[in-house]
Design a protein around this motif. Structure first.
Motif, PDB file in Angstrom:
ATOM      1  N   HIS A  56       0.854  -1.193   0.000  1.00 57.18           N
ATOM      2  CA  HIS A  56       0.000   0.000   0.000  1.00 57.18           C
ATOM      3  C   HIS A  56       0.890   1.242   0.000  1.00 57.18           C
ATOM      4  O   HIS A  56       1.670   1.458   0.935  1.00 57.18           O
ATOM      5  CB  HIS A  56      -0.930  -0.010   1.223  1.00 57.18           C
ATOM      6  N   ARG A 108      -0.976   1.614 -11.299  1.00 59.06           N
ATOM      7  CA  ARG A 108      -2.287   1.097 -10.886  1.00 59.06           C
ATOM      8  C   ARG A 108      -2.792   0.044 -11.869  1.00 59.06           C
ATOM      9  O   ARG A 108      -3.415  -0.944 -11.461  1.00 59.06           O
ATOM     10  CB  ARG A 108      -3.296   2.247 -10.756  1.00 59.06           C
ATOM     11  N   ASN A 155      -0.756  -1.347  -4.462  1.00 58.24           N
ATOM     12  CA  ASN A 155      -1.892  -0.418  -4.430  1.00 58.24           C
ATOM     13  C   ASN A 155      -1.387   1.003  -4.265  1.00 58.24           C
ATOM     14  O   ASN A 155      -1.010   1.406  -3.164  1.00 58.24           O
ATOM     15  CB  ASN A 155      -2.824  -0.754  -3.264  1.00 58.24           C
ATOM     16  N   ASP A 201      -8.721   6.249  -6.085  1.00 60.87           N
ATOM     17  CA  ASP A 201      -9.920   5.414  -6.179  1.00 60.87           C
ATOM     18  C   ASP A 201     -11.211   6.205  -6.351  1.00 60.87           C
ATOM     19  O   ASP A 201     -12.241   5.631  -6.644  1.00 60.87           O
ATOM     20  CB  ASP A 201     -10.056   4.541  -4.911  1.00 60.87           C
TER      21      ASP A 201
END
Lengths: 358, 125
Positions: free
Chosen positions: A204, A240, A246, A264
């Motif tokens: 992440h 991405r 992520n 997102d």
């Protein structure tokens, strides 16, 4: 490259989303509460966005003062399970009562998280914080050792942050991400940096770029050129698509054709809409990155809940930002003058992400 | 236009619900294919804030060892408790469910039936 061009499909979606955002503003349900518990820090980073007018000798806010606001103003009016409390600084780990604060917040039914530079995060301290209910943590990691240590002005900061991230990854269920503030020194090494993070097991990753505030305002070496900024957007979009890590760009700034492709969600500034902060001096504001003079009240003289419900007009109605370059801008309806933290003390826009994509 | 209709419209335009409201991508149990599930009934968006942290997903936080085996919540949890001192000088020590059961059985042998406690999770030493 996509640049600023917004296709018909995305433009239609943005118009629909605009109506949804208006509903969110109308409801202004409190969802995130920052507690700026200290302004002390164990580093002196070149890019620190802290408000330099703030006296860093400002004392930490006593825990009981914050808990009093939670107990008398916040908890009676919200479902604690839906509000995330974020301990913010300074460097929060310098507070010796952080675990006690975490336990008290957890006991009241809130989730809490914190951002750290990782310099003093040992495995034992991390586990002690988890015992106190820590649910989410972000660590700043700005690039390879030469870049990170230079920005942080500390020769051990890279290695300590690397170890801290390792300890965090050992914990199952703890939400985390690694934050890289991309500077010109790292822009050409982003591919290499990505591979390094993946090899370290990091899944992440969040990126943001410098905005001209605090110490960063005076250091031209930290600011990306428009070409570098466009390269950064392409890099995030491609990463991405790969799906190996992520990666998201931070919440700030409307990004034209890159909307929903580098993060997102559609752009929205939630400062003062679903996000409030209690600053170290008791000021009540939106995000902690918003300039000090946008405070809407102070916990030592006002009712927090009354301030949240009845003030915050500059945050919830941003018509006032329609000046200067925003006045005739064709995307103002989607952008609404950019993030509140990008406005200077006089309300002028310091940095426009959309213009960087020209 | 209500929010559900707007979400449906955005989905028709090819944007996932997570781009505009409190949704989360989760894996189906059977085929592991991703799908959007709305987890936030009032549709307030969860935005990753500039100086914020990722929103916790609701799972339990616990350390795992290098092989992925769950560990005690912390080294302190794994250590034996020193117990809590009572005003009369005795110490109350937490015990496991099994230990409590054994001790209750021992106590019941010594006590009369009408004095038997309902529940024991701490013992005095």
């Amino acid at each position: 490259m996509k640049g600023r061009h917004i296709g018909i499909r995305k433009r239609l979606a943005l118009k629909v989303f605009k109506g949804m955002y208006d509903d969110v503003v109308e409801r202004h349900n409190l969802r995130t509460l920052f507690w700026e518990c200290t302004l002390r820090c164990n580093l002196r980073c070149r890019h620190c966005g802290s408000d330099c007018r703030t006296d860093v000798s400002e004392k930490d806010m006593p825990l009981e003062d914050f808990l009093k606001v939670l107990d008398t103003e916040v908890t009676p009016n919200v479902d604690p399970g839906r509000v995330l409390i974020i301990f913010s600084g300074g460097e929060v780990l310098v507070r010796k009562d952080l675990e006690e604060a975490g336990r008290e917040v957890t006991r009241r039914g809130y989730m809490w998280g914190m951002v750290t530079n990782g310099l003093s995060l040992t495995r034992e301290r991390l586990h002690s914080l988890i015992d106190a209910g820590l649910r989410s943590i972000s660590v700043s990691f700005d690039g390879f050792a030469d870049v990170h240590n230079d920005i942080r002005q500390n020769s051990e900061s890279f290695e300590r942050a690397r170890k801290a991230i390792g300890y965090i990854r050992e914990v199952e269920g703890l939400a985390y991400d690694v934050i890289t503030c991309v500077t010109p020194a790292m822009i050409e090494r982003l591919e290499e940096w990505k591979e390094y993070l993946i090899s370290e097991g990091i899944r992440h990753w969040r990126i943001f770029s410098i905005f001209p505030a605090g110490r960063a305002k005076r250091d031209d070496r930290l600011n990306l050129s428009p070409e570098q900024f466009r390269y950064l957007m392409e890099f995030i979009r491609n990463t991405r698509k790969e799906g190996r890590i992520n990666l998201s760009y931070a919440c700030e700034g409307f990004l034209g054709g890159y909307e929903t492709e580098v993060r997102d969600h559609f752009y929205m500034c939630n400062a003062g809409v679903t996000v409030a902060s209690i600053r170290v001096n008791g000021d009540i504001s939106g995000c902690t990155s918003v300039r000090g003079n946008y405070a809407q009240g102070n916990i030592y003289r006002d009712s927090f809940w009354d301030v949240w419900q009845n003030r915050f007009k500059p945050f919830r109605n941003r018509e006032w930002t329609k000046t200067d370059e925003c006045k005739e801008c064709k995307v103002w309806e989607f952008c609404r003058g950019g993030g509140m933290h990008l406005r200077d003390d006089e309300g002028k826009l310091m940095y426009c992400h959309y213009n960087m994509l020209k | 236009m209500n929010s559900k209709f707007k979400i449906a419209l955005l989905t028709l335009l090819g944007f996932s619900a997570s781009s505009c409201c409190g949704t989360k991508k989760v894996a189906k149990d059977e085929d592991k294919k991703e799908q959007d599930i709305i987890i936030n009934e009032d549709s307030d968006p969860r935005v990753q804030l500039m100086y914020g942290v990722p929103f916790p997903d609701g799972s339990v936080v616990r350390p795992v060892d290098e092989n992925g085996n769950p560990q005690p919540m912390s080294p302190r949890n794994g250590a034996k408790s020193e117990g809590a001192k009572l005003p009369d000088g005795r110490v109350a020590v937490p015990v496991s469910e099994e230990e409590a059961k054994e001790r209750m059985e021992d106590m019941s042998k010594e006590q009369t039936h009408d004095e038997e406690p309902d529940e024991v999770d701490m013992v005095l030493e």
